[in-house]
Design a protein around this motif. Structure first.
Motif, PDB file in Angstrom:
ATOM      1  N   LEU A 257       6.721   7.868   7.242  1.00 16.62           N
ATOM      2  CA  LEU A 257       7.028   6.937   6.370  1.00 16.62           C
ATOM      3  C   LEU A 257       5.858   5.553   6.858  1.00 16.62           C
ATOM      4  O   LEU A 257       5.232   4.922   6.096  1.00 16.62           O
ATOM      5  N   TRP A 258       5.942   5.447   8.155  1.00 18.48           N
ATOM      6  CA  TRP A 258       5.300   4.186   8.737  1.00 18.48           C
ATOM      7  C   TRP A 258       3.554   4.521   9.143  1.00 18.48           C
ATOM      8  O   TRP A 258       2.848   3.801   9.653  1.00 18.48           O
ATOM      9  N   SER A 259       3.318   5.865   9.068  1.00 24.31           N
ATOM     10  CA  SER A 259       2.044   6.341   9.683  1.00 24.31           C
ATOM     11  C   SER A 259       0.741   5.856   8.694  1.00 24.31           C
ATOM     12  O   SER A 259       1.275   5.701   7.607  1.00 24.31           O
ATOM     13  N   ASP A 260      -0.217   5.540   9.381  1.00 24.96           N
ATOM     14  CA  ASP A 260      -1.274   5.104   8.578  1.00 24.96           C
ATOM     15  C   ASP A 260      -1.716   6.252   7.454  1.00 24.96           C
ATOM     16  O   ASP A 260      -2.419   6.176   6.694  1.00 24.96           O
ATOM     17  N   GLN A 261      -1.331   7.397   7.792  1.00 25.71           N
ATOM     18  CA  GLN A 261      -1.692   8.592   7.272  1.00 25.71           C
ATOM     19  C   GLN A 261      -0.993   8.765   5.796  1.00 25.71           C
ATOM     20  O   GLN A 261      -1.275   9.496   5.066  1.00 25.71           O
ATOM     21  N   GLY A 262       0.013   8.015   5.629  1.00 25.99           N
ATOM     22  CA  GLY A 262       0.820   7.920   4.241  1.00 25.99           C
ATOM     23  C   GLY A 262       1.857   9.276   4.390  1.00 25.99           C
ATOM     24  O   GLY A 262       1.912   9.890   5.565  1.00 25.99           O
ATOM     25  N   TYR A 263       2.356   9.820   3.615  1.00 27.48           N
ATOM     26  CA  TYR A 263       3.513  10.751   3.626  1.00 27.48           C
ATOM     27  C   TYR A 263       3.434  11.803   2.321  1.00 27.48           C
ATOM     28  O   TYR A 263       3.107  11.034   1.287  1.00 27.48           O
ATOM     29  N   ASP A 264       3.790  12.859   2.219  1.00 23.77           N
ATOM     30  CA  ASP A 264       3.624  13.765   1.154  1.00 23.77           C
ATOM     31  C   ASP A 264       5.031  13.738   0.486  1.00 23.77           C
ATOM     32  O   ASP A 264       6.050  14.096   1.174  1.00 23.77           O
ATOM     33  N   GLU A 265       5.035  13.238  -0.647  1.00 21.61           N
ATOM     34  CA  GLU A 265       6.387  13.101  -1.537  1.00 21.61           C
ATOM     35  C   GLU A 265       6.953  14.475  -1.787  1.00 21.61           C
ATOM     36  O   GLU A 265       8.063  14.399  -2.124  1.00 21.61           O
TER      37      GLU A 265
ATOM     38  N   ARG B 291       3.593  -9.219  -7.323  1.00 26.70           N
ATOM     39  CA  ARG B 291       4.652  -8.471  -6.737  1.00 26.70           C
ATOM     40  C   ARG B 291       5.660  -8.525  -7.704  1.00 26.70           C
ATOM     41  O   ARG B 291       6.908  -8.684  -7.283  1.00 26.70           O
TER      42      ARG B 291
ATOM     43  N   PHE C 226      -2.979   8.407   0.309  1.00 27.18           N
ATOM     44  CA  PHE C 226      -2.688   9.664   0.774  1.00 27.18           C
ATOM     45  C   PHE C 226      -2.864  10.576  -0.394  1.00 27.18           C
ATOM     46  O   PHE C 226      -3.624  11.494  -0.260  1.00 27.18           O
TER      47      PHE C 226
ATOM     48  N   GLU D 100      15.308  -3.793  -3.380  1.00 31.03           N
ATOM     49  CA  GLU D 100      14.247  -4.186  -2.569  1.00 31.03           C
ATOM     50  C   GLU D 100      13.377  -5.416  -2.829  1.00 31.03           C
ATOM     51  O   GLU D 100      13.037  -6.131  -2.197  1.00 31.03           O
TER      52      GLU D 100
ATOM     53  N   VAL E 108       2.959  -5.345  -9.428  1.00 31.93           N
ATOM     54  CA  VAL E 108       2.471  -6.523  -9.153  1.00 31.93           C
ATOM     55  C   VAL E 108       2.121  -7.216 -10.554  1.00 31.93           C
ATOM     56  O   VAL E 108       2.421  -8.510 -10.827  1.00 31.93           O
TER      57      VAL E 108
ATOM     58  N   LYS F  98      -0.423   2.960   1.583  1.00 32.59           N
ATOM     59  CA  LYS F  98      -0.420   4.305   2.264  1.00 32.59           C
ATOM     60  C   LYS F  98      -0.288   5.710   1.357  1.00 32.59           C
ATOM     61  O   LYS F  98      -0.963   6.774   1.518  1.00 32.59           O
TER      62      LYS F  98
ATOM     63  N   GLN G 150      -1.876  -7.629  -2.475  1.00 32.57           N
ATOM     64  CA  GLN G 150      -0.490  -7.955  -2.792  1.00 32.57           C
ATOM     65  C   GLN G 150       0.615  -6.830  -2.960  1.00 32.57           C
ATOM     66  O   GLN G 150       1.431  -6.840  -4.066  1.00 32.57           O
TER      67      GLN G 150
ATOM     68  N   ASN H 299      15.639  -1.751  -8.554  1.00 34.95           N
ATOM     69  CA  ASN H 299      15.332  -1.635  -6.963  1.00 34.95           C
ATOM     70  C   ASN H 299      15.676  -3.119  -6.490  1.00 34.95           C
ATOM     71  O   ASN H 299      15.032  -3.930  -6.543  1.00 34.95           O
TER      72      ASN H 299
ATOM     73  N   ARG I  76      17.593  -2.262   7.844  1.00 34.70           N
ATOM     74  CA  ARG I  76      17.572  -1.925   6.727  1.00 34.70           C
ATOM     75  C   ARG I  76      17.878  -0.260   6.597  1.00 34.70           C
ATOM     76  O   ARG I  76      17.371   0.411   7.541  1.00 34.70           O
TER      77      ARG I  76
ATOM     78  N   TRP J 132      16.588   1.242  -0.872  1.00 34.08           N
ATOM     79  CA  TRP J 132      16.657   0.505   0.366  1.00 34.08           C
ATOM     80  C   TRP J 132      17.689  -0.612   0.078  1.00 34.08           C
ATOM     81  O   TRP J 132      17.833  -1.127  -0.783  1.00 34.08           O
TER      82      TRP J 132
ATOM     83  N   ASN K 234       3.547   0.682   2.384  1.00 28.42           N
ATOM     84  CA  ASN K 234       3.755   1.961   2.073  1.00 28.42           C
ATOM     85  C   ASN K 234       3.268   2.301   0.866  1.00 28.42           C
ATOM     86  O   ASN K 234       2.927   3.514   0.776  1.00 28.42           O
TER      87      ASN K 234
ATOM     88  N   ARG L 242      -6.755  10.970  -1.181  1.00 27.56           N
ATOM     89  CA  ARG L 242      -7.463  11.874  -0.073  1.00 27.56           C
ATOM     90  C   ARG L 242      -7.094  13.315  -0.496  1.00 27.56           C
ATOM     91  O   ARG L 242      -8.125  14.170  -0.472  1.00 27.56           O
TER      92      ARG L 242
END
Lengths: 333, 186
Positions: free
Chosen positions: A296-304, A39, B169, A169, A225, B165, B158, A167, A276, A312, B162, B172
């Motif tokens: 943001l937290w859904s397993d489906q992800g999100y559309d940018e 990371r 996304f 974060e 990473v 995901k 690692q 960043n 945060r 953050w 997010n 898919r």
């Protein structure tokens, strides 16, 4: 019936994936992320306790000798102190003025957090003059500009010299004062946009928007990473935000994402363990904070294209409240 | 023992081949099945069935990659087991249960057309994945072949959840477009 059809499609895909080539299946099983820079983490040298004790003793002795010499010269009024002590004093003065926006001339990181100046932080004033401002229509220019940025890990000073922020974060990569500096730069960038109310109001009214320009841009770098840089370019021109995320320098990425947005939303997430604050560029101001966090937290992800998380900050800062209010008031109109 | 030697033993109908296969791959297959089925016993059953299937299918098959071949078998068995379990849990959906039972009477449980359709779809997905970077391909396969949870996947890669995901996304969406372009309608 429709749900049944969907289910059938899902099952078809699930079974078809079960027929993927064996090599692909074992490749995934055997894959190991590259070590060394997990990371983006640097491999630090961890000294043994004995080694640390000896090193501390040497440093203390050197410090005592230097300090003693300086005190001696002051006591006998023997003129200006020598260069090494002088630089410490100069650095102290520079930090106290809060003028860290690229004033250093020697291009080296100065140890401003040592000695008596340990508590002060080099927050610096935001200076966006080194970042060109491009709109969504100038995607090629943004691409070209980001392509010209260094293809390596940037030290604090290198990032600062380029006017790029890191960043935070990935705070384990940064020292406390460095994190504070980059955070402050980001907040000042946001403040610059929000504070210029008149400009934004005028920009939002169609009659005047061609006459008055309110613009700013910033570049945020994060590391993968493997330690490859991923540059996020954010520009703001007359009420419109443009975001371009360039992962072309990532050996496993090589693409880009971009989008135009109407609002910069500031959302603080609170859980039992942590708080945060996230900064999100949002395309549709009708989207609620809850919807953003849910996606943001859904397993489906999100559309940018709907929203893009850009920065953050750990915790919740009181001084962000005014910014949050302004952001909601002026965003997306 | 190396895979080629195990395959050779199976090819020659030597039971030693099964023992060696179990020695080398029992843990791996248990892990694959364990992610899909609800209990350890079910996973164990799927793995045992896998040895039998491998024994019955080699020959005529001569897999080039034994680990992948076994993983595919155990995954399909585990998914069938999972479906059966959920059908029972829903209060024993009679039709589903009956179809499940009947499917055992039909060779492979699929029609020739279904099998071809599945093959075409699998080839298209594989072709799409080959175009992706190794990292993205691994993420996709880990998620949808091994059915790893996003959290587990993030830890293994690692990376942040997010990010995983977001990558999935995007993939898919791309896969949907790719299949459409290839003229494959689901």
């Amino acid at each position: 019936m429709k749900a049944g059809e969907e289910r059938e499609k899902e099952e078809k895909l699930l079974h078809a994936i079960g027929e993927l080539p064996e090599d692909m299946v074992t490749e995934a099983e055997e894959y190991q992320p590259k070590r060394g820079q997990e990371r983006g983490r640097r491999v630090w040298f961890y000294p043994s306790s004995k080694f640390a004790a000896v090193a501390c003793a040497i440093l203390l002795a050197v410090g005592a000798v230097a300090g003693g010499r300086a005190l001696y010269r002051i006591a006998v009024n023997a003129g200006p102190v020598e260069a090494d002590s002088q630089s410490v004093l100069e650095n102290g003065a520079m930090v106290a003025d809060g003028d860290g926006g690229g004033d250093e001339t020697d291009g080296q990181i100065k140890k401003t957090d040592s000695g008596a100046d340990g508590g002060r932080q080099d927050t610096g004033a935001y200076d966006g003059s080194r970042i060109p401002v491009y709109s969504a229509k100038e995607k090629k220019r943004v691409k070209k500009y980001l392509a010209g940025l260094p293809d390596k890990y940037l030290s604090f000073q290198e990032a600062k010299d380029l006017g790029i922020i890191r960043n935070v974060e990935q705070s384990y990569l940064l020292k406390g004062k460095e994190e504070a500096y980059f955070t402050e730069q980001w907040i000042q960038f946001c403040q610059k946009i929000m504070d210029n109310r008149t400009c934004q109001e005028i920009a939002n009214s169609s009659e005047e928007r061609h006459d008055i320009t309110c613009e700013a841009a910033i570049v945020i770098v994060a590391y993968t990473v493997e330690g490859d840089p991923v540059y996020d370019y954010i520009s703001y021109i007359n009420g419109e935000y443009y975001w371009y995320s360039d992962s072309s320098k990532d050996q496993f990425g090589g693409g880009y994402l971009d989008g135009s947005y109407r609002e910069l939303r500031i959302i603080t997430e609170k859980t039992k363990k942590r708080k945060r604050t996230g900064f999100y560029l949002v395309a549709d101001s009708g989207m609620t904070d809850r919807e953003i966090i849910k996606m943001l937290w859904s397993d489906q992800g999100y559309d940018e294209e709907k929203f893009a998380p850009v920065f953050w900050i750990e915790g919740e800062r009181e001084d962000l409240e005014a910014l949050r209010q302004q952001s909601r008031q002026y965003g997306g109109n | 023992m190396r895979d080629e030697e195990i395959i050779q033993l199976l090819w020659e109908r030597e039971e030693e081949g099964i023992l060696q296969m179990q020695k080398n791959y029992a843990r791996y297959l248990n892990a694959v099945a364990g992610r899909i089925v609800p209990s350890y016993e079910d996973a164990e059953e799927c793995v045992n069935d896998t040895w039998l299937r491998a024994w019955n299918s080699i020959p005529p098959h001569r897999p080039e990659n034994l680990a992948g071949y076994l993983a595919k078998i155990v995954r399909n068995l585990a998914i069938s087991c999972y479906k059966k379990y959920h059908a029972q849990k829903r209060g024993g959906d009679v039709v589903t249960m009956a179809l499940e039972e009947l499917s055992e009477c039909i060779a492979d449980g699929t029609r020739v057309e279904d099998h071809l359709e599945k093959k075409v779809l699998a080839d298209a997905i594989a072709a799409y994945l080959k175009k992706k970077s190794e990292r993205d391909r691994v993420i996709f396969v880990k998620r949808y072949f091994y059915l790893m949870e996003v959290r587990e996947l993030a830890k293994a890669m690692q990376m942040k959840e997010n990010t995983i995901k977001s990558i999935l996304f995007r993939m898919r969406g791309e896969l949907k477009g790719y299949l459409k372009k290839e003229g494959i309608e689901l």
